[in-house]
Each structure stands twice: as structure tokens, then as C-alpha cells.
Write a protein that holds these residues in place. Structure first.
Motif, PDB file in Angstrom:
ATOM      1  N   GLY A  37     -50.867  -9.388 -27.225  1.00  9.17           N
ATOM      2  CA  GLY A  37     -49.873 -10.244 -27.860  1.00  9.17           C
ATOM      3  C   GLY A  37     -48.846  -9.560 -28.740  1.00  9.17           C
ATOM      4  N   PHE A  38     -48.926  -8.242 -28.882  1.00  9.63           N
ATOM      5  CA  PHE A  38     -47.926  -7.537 -29.670  1.00  9.63           C
ATOM      6  C   PHE A  38     -46.619  -7.488 -28.893  1.00  9.63           C
ATOM      7  N   THR A  39     -45.509  -7.481 -29.602  1.00 10.72           N
ATOM      8  CA  THR A  39     -44.198  -7.366 -28.975  1.00 10.72           C
ATOM      9  C   THR A  39     -43.429  -6.213 -29.611  1.00 10.72           C
ATOM     10  N   VAL A  40     -42.505  -5.664 -28.862  1.00  9.99           N
ATOM     11  CA  VAL A  40     -41.686  -4.555 -29.360  1.00  9.99           C
ATOM     12  C   VAL A  40     -40.547  -5.122 -30.197  1.00  9.99           C
ATOM     13  N   GLU A  41     -40.445  -4.652 -31.423  1.00 16.83           N
ATOM     14  CA  GLU A  41     -39.331  -5.033 -32.287  1.00 16.83           C
ATOM     15  C   GLU A  41     -38.225  -3.995 -32.220  1.00 16.83           C
ATOM     16  N   ALA A  42     -38.607  -2.727 -32.129  1.00 15.39           N
ATOM     17  CA  ALA A  42     -37.618  -1.655 -32.057  1.00 15.39           C
ATOM     18  C   ALA A  42     -38.269  -0.407 -31.476  1.00 15.39           C
ATOM     19  N   GLU A  43     -37.538   0.286 -30.633  1.00 22.64           N
ATOM     20  CA  GLU A  43     -37.999   1.569 -30.131  1.00 22.64           C
ATOM     21  C   GLU A  43     -37.571   2.632 -31.135  1.00 22.64           C
ATOM     22  N   GLN A  44     -38.493   3.539 -31.441  1.00 22.07           N
ATOM     23  CA  GLN A  44     -38.211   4.578 -32.421  1.00 22.07           C
ATOM     24  C   GLN A  44     -38.257   5.940 -31.741  1.00 22.07           C
ATOM     25  N   GLY A  50     -40.745  19.386 -34.273  1.00 17.73           N
ATOM     26  CA  GLY A  50     -39.606  19.753 -33.464  1.00 17.73           C
ATOM     27  C   GLY A  50     -39.571  19.106 -32.098  1.00 17.73           C
ATOM     28  N   VAL A  51     -40.559  18.244 -31.811  1.00 15.55           N
ATOM     29  CA  VAL A  51     -40.635  17.587 -30.504  1.00 15.55           C
ATOM     30  C   VAL A  51     -40.225  16.137 -30.658  1.00 15.55           C
ATOM     31  N   PRO A  52     -39.188  15.699 -29.952  1.00 17.69           N
ATOM     32  CA  PRO A  52     -38.791  14.286 -30.021  1.00 17.69           C
ATOM     33  C   PRO A  52     -39.786  13.402 -29.269  1.00 17.69           C
ATOM     34  N   LEU A  53     -40.173  12.305 -29.880  1.00 13.65           N
ATOM     35  CA  LEU A  53     -41.127  11.366 -29.288  1.00 13.65           C
ATOM     36  C   LEU A  53     -40.484   9.990 -29.195  1.00 13.65           C
TER      37      LEU A  53
END
Length: 55
Positions: A37-44, A50-53
Motif C-alpha cells: 500500500g505504499f505509494t511513491v511521493e518523489a523519486e530521489q 560518489g555513486v549516484p543512486l
């Protein structure tokens, strides 16, 4: 087993009368949380060591 864990967290949240739960999860974990039931509010896009995630 992970489903049991989230069930316990939700149970404790209800007992504490919390109105919502939030979490920052990896894109790999996203489908699991959406099943519960969780929903995405914002992608981060944090950078760790030094590694982008994406979460």
C-alpha cells in the motif's frame, strides 16, 4: 518473512495512533512496498560514496 516484519511495523504504528508511515527505499524494494500500500511521493537521487543512486 519480510511481510511479517512490515505487518509488525504497521501493528505498532496503529497502536501508536500514527496516521502514516514513510520510508526511503531502493528501486529494488519499491515493488514490495507497493504491494503493502505504499505509494511513491518523489523519486530521489542521493549520492553515496560518489555513486549516484535512485530511491
Amino acid at each position: 518473512m519480510a511481510g511479517q516484519l512490515i505487518g509488525r511495523v504497521e501493528s505498532h504504528a496503529r497502536q501508536a495512533q500514527l496516521s502514516e508511515l514513510t520510508t526511503d527505499v531502493s528501486i529494488t524494494a519499491r515493488p514490495f512496498f507497493e504491494r503493502y500500500g505504499f505509494t511513491v511521493e518523489a523519486e530521489q537521487h542521493p549520492v553515496k560514496g560518489g555513486v549516484p543512486l535512485t530511491n
